[in-house]
Design a protein around this motif. Structure first.
Motif, short mmCIF file in Angstrom:
data_model
loop_
_atom_site.label_atom_id
_atom_site.label_comp_id
_atom_site.label_asym_id
_atom_site.label_seq_id
_atom_site.Cartn_x
_atom_site.Cartn_y
_atom_site.Cartn_z
N SER A 1 51.24 1.82 70.00
CA SER A 1 52.46 2.04 69.22
C SER A 1 52.15 2.51 67.80
O SER A 1 52.40 1.80 66.82
CB SER A 1 53.27 0.74 69.17
OG SER A 1 53.55 0.25 70.45
N ALA B 1 56.63 2.71 69.55
CA ALA B 1 56.89 1.28 69.72
C ALA B 1 58.16 1.07 70.53
O ALA B 1 58.19 0.25 71.46
CB ALA B 1 57.01 0.61 68.34
N THR C 1 60.70 -1.87 63.05
CA THR C 1 59.73 -1.09 63.82
C THR C 1 58.83 -0.22 62.96
O THR C 1 57.83 0.31 63.46
CB THR C 1 60.46 -0.17 64.81
OG1 THR C 1 61.31 0.72 64.08
CG2 THR C 1 61.30 -0.98 65.79
N ARG D 1 49.61 -1.95 61.39
CA ARG D 1 51.03 -2.15 61.71
C ARG D 1 51.38 -3.56 62.16
O ARG D 1 52.38 -3.77 62.85
CB ARG D 1 51.48 -1.13 62.77
CG ARG D 1 51.28 0.32 62.36
CD ARG D 1 51.61 1.29 63.48
NE ARG D 1 50.76 1.11 64.64
CZ ARG D 1 49.50 1.56 64.75
NH1 ARG D 1 48.95 2.23 63.76
NH2 ARG D 1 48.81 1.35 65.86
N LEU E 1 55.17 -4.78 63.73
CA LEU E 1 55.17 -4.71 65.18
C LEU E 1 54.75 -6.04 65.80
O LEU E 1 55.09 -6.33 66.95
CB LEU E 1 54.26 -3.59 65.67
CG LEU E 1 54.70 -2.17 65.34
CD1 LEU E 1 53.80 -1.15 66.02
CD2 LEU E 1 56.16 -1.93 65.72
N CYS F 1 57.97 -7.73 66.42
CA CYS F 1 58.69 -7.09 67.53
C CYS F 1 58.15 -7.58 68.87
O CYS F 1 58.91 -7.93 69.78
CB CYS F 1 58.57 -5.57 67.44
SG CYS F 1 59.44 -4.82 66.05
N TYR F 2 56.82 -7.61 68.98
CA TYR F 2 56.22 -8.05 70.25
C TYR F 2 56.53 -9.52 70.52
O TYR F 2 56.84 -9.90 71.67
CB TYR F 2 54.72 -7.82 70.21
CG TYR F 2 54.04 -8.14 71.53
CD1 TYR F 2 54.04 -7.22 72.57
CD2 TYR F 2 53.40 -9.36 71.73
CE1 TYR F 2 53.43 -7.51 73.78
CE2 TYR F 2 52.78 -9.66 72.93
CZ TYR F 2 52.80 -8.74 73.96
OH TYR F 2 52.19 -9.04 75.16
#
Length: 434
Positions: free
Chosen positions: A17, A23, A84, A237, A241, A244-245
């Motif tokens: 990503s 992503a 993101t 990142r 991220l 997000c994960y």
């Protein structure tokens, strides 16, 4: 799920990503594999009870939801928000520079980039390309060179003897990346290079001419676990991220019958003022279409809560005095409840107490961060979303080193901890009320 298994998936996601577009595309693939159905803003929706859905905007922001077994205005929603985008170097519209036989790309700084670490890295290029097809249609696709193709070389210390005492970076002059060597009388046109890459990655596409692009440089060094006892996880990142994960995996694994939402916005690093940013209309418009009228939306929001997940500043052992002595989060000591009385974070005593209760129920650690009183405080999508919707919000995040560097580091145990608490949050029947 154990730490090693969770981190293995996290590292793969981070490496795959390099841009917000990638992503979101990767998260869409994971959602579809789990049975989520895609919605489109331009069409009418016919939502079915107990089905799970997702929607994207601009290919760089995503909202996913599901689990409702009754009216949302009664049960409220469990929301997990993150962003993101990450600070980076983006390629300018007319980037070509030819100097002394070196073909370079001019860049624009996106967000609050820590610039020094970008020098002498093996960089690649990725993002979205918009092209004209053979049928005369304007279409877009994602590209990613994956291999190292560029570098921003440092000036030798022999040519700048004071560099270690007083180095400053002029982003216009010092950051153009070296892409290749070429003859002065035949420099390639950058859009032509992009067209070649599109055809190589996507031979099925009938691309005739690249019209425009949104591309950024990124470090090709893969994410990894390190430390003598494997205590640390480093990657580009991580901000944000990582969050997000964590949110996505928590929702996929929660198996919740409660109404749950993932809200992943682009453009947080530049203020969130965009059609797909947290200060834009994306989330509210989706919620209103689900609730169907303003009254039910207001009722739903009053019974809802959001985790705004964004990484926190772990105390740096070489600069411990940059933290308040009672609020210096340590890596691998748990996620950080972020508090700011001037509303740079949206946490209040109700939302922080709720997180403390969940964490203690699982016997997992947590910490608290307050910025030094004589220093400015950063912010997140939390206050913006809370102000836009009126939803109760907790600002929470994994502590890390080197925020906004090309490579950041967190503790290898903390991501799993936030995942476990977030999974419990998605399954919580009763949310706190003001």
């Amino acid at each position: 799920m154990n730490k090693e298994e969770f981190n293995e998936g996290l590292l793969a996601f981070l490496d795959a990503s390099p841009t917000p577009f990638h992503a979101v595309a990767n998260m869409v693939e994971m959602l579809e594999k789990a049975g989520f159905k895609r919605l489109h803003e331009e069409y009418e929706w016919s939502l079915q009870a107990n089905e799970r859905y997702f929607i994207t905007r601009n290919g760089s922001s995503l909202i996913a939801f599901g689990g409702a077994q009754g009216p949302l205005e009664v049960s409220g929603a469990r929301m997990f928000g993150a962003h993101t985008d990450s600070p980076c170097l983006k390629i300018k519209p007319n980037p070509e520079l030819l100097r002394k036989g070196y073909y370079q790309l001019g860049v624009e700084v996106y967000g609050g980039v820590l610039l020094n670490p970008w020098f002498d890295r093996e960089l690649s290029l990725a993002g979205r390309v918009t092209y004209l097809s053979g049928a005369g249609e304007v279409k877009s696709t994602l590209i990613n060179w994956e291999r190292p193709i560029a570098m921003i070389p440092s000036l030798a210390i022999h040519l700048d003897r004071e560099v270690n005492n007083s180095r400053s970076i002029n982003p216009q002059k010092d950051l153009p990346a070296v892409l290749m060597q070429c003859r002065a009388d035949s420099p390639p046109e950058f859009r032509g290079l992009l067209l070649e890459q599109v055809k190589q990655e996507h031979p099925e596409l009938d691309a005739e001419r690249v019209l425009d692009y949104e591309l950024c440089l990124y470090d090709t060094q893969p994410a990894n676990i390190h430390g003598l006892q494997k205590e640390f996880l480093s990657s580009a990142r991580l901000d944000n991220l990582l969050s997000c994960y964590i949110g996505l995996q928590a929702l996929l694994d929660a198996g919740s019958s409660q109404p749950c939402f993932l809200v992943f916005n682009d453009h947080e690093e530049v203020g969130s003022v965009s059609a797909e940013g947290a200060q834009g209309p994306f989330l509210r418009s989706v919620l209103l279409r689900i609730a169907e009228d303003e009254a039910r939306l207001s009722q739903m929001i009053s019974r809802s809560m959001m985790f705004s997940a964004d990484n926190a500043h772990g105390v740096h052992p070489n600069y411990a005095d940059r933290h308040d002595e009672n609020h210096g989060p340590l890596l691998n000591s748990g996620p950080v409840i972020k508090v700011n009385s001037n509303q740079r974070y949206a946490t209040n005593s109700i939302t922080s107490s709720f997180y403390r209760r969940l964490s203690e129920e699982l016997k997992l650690p947590y910490q608290v961060f307050v910025v030094r009183t004589d220093m400015a405080c950063g912010s997140t999508i939390g206050p913006l979303t809370a102000a836009e919707l009126g939803v109760k919000t907790l600002d929470i995040g994994v502590p890390q080193f080197a925020m906004h560097s090309i490579r950041e580091t967190c503790g290898s145990a903390d991501p799993l901890t936030l995942y476990e608490v977030s999974k419990l949050f998605f399954n919580t029947v009763t949310l706190p009320q003001a």
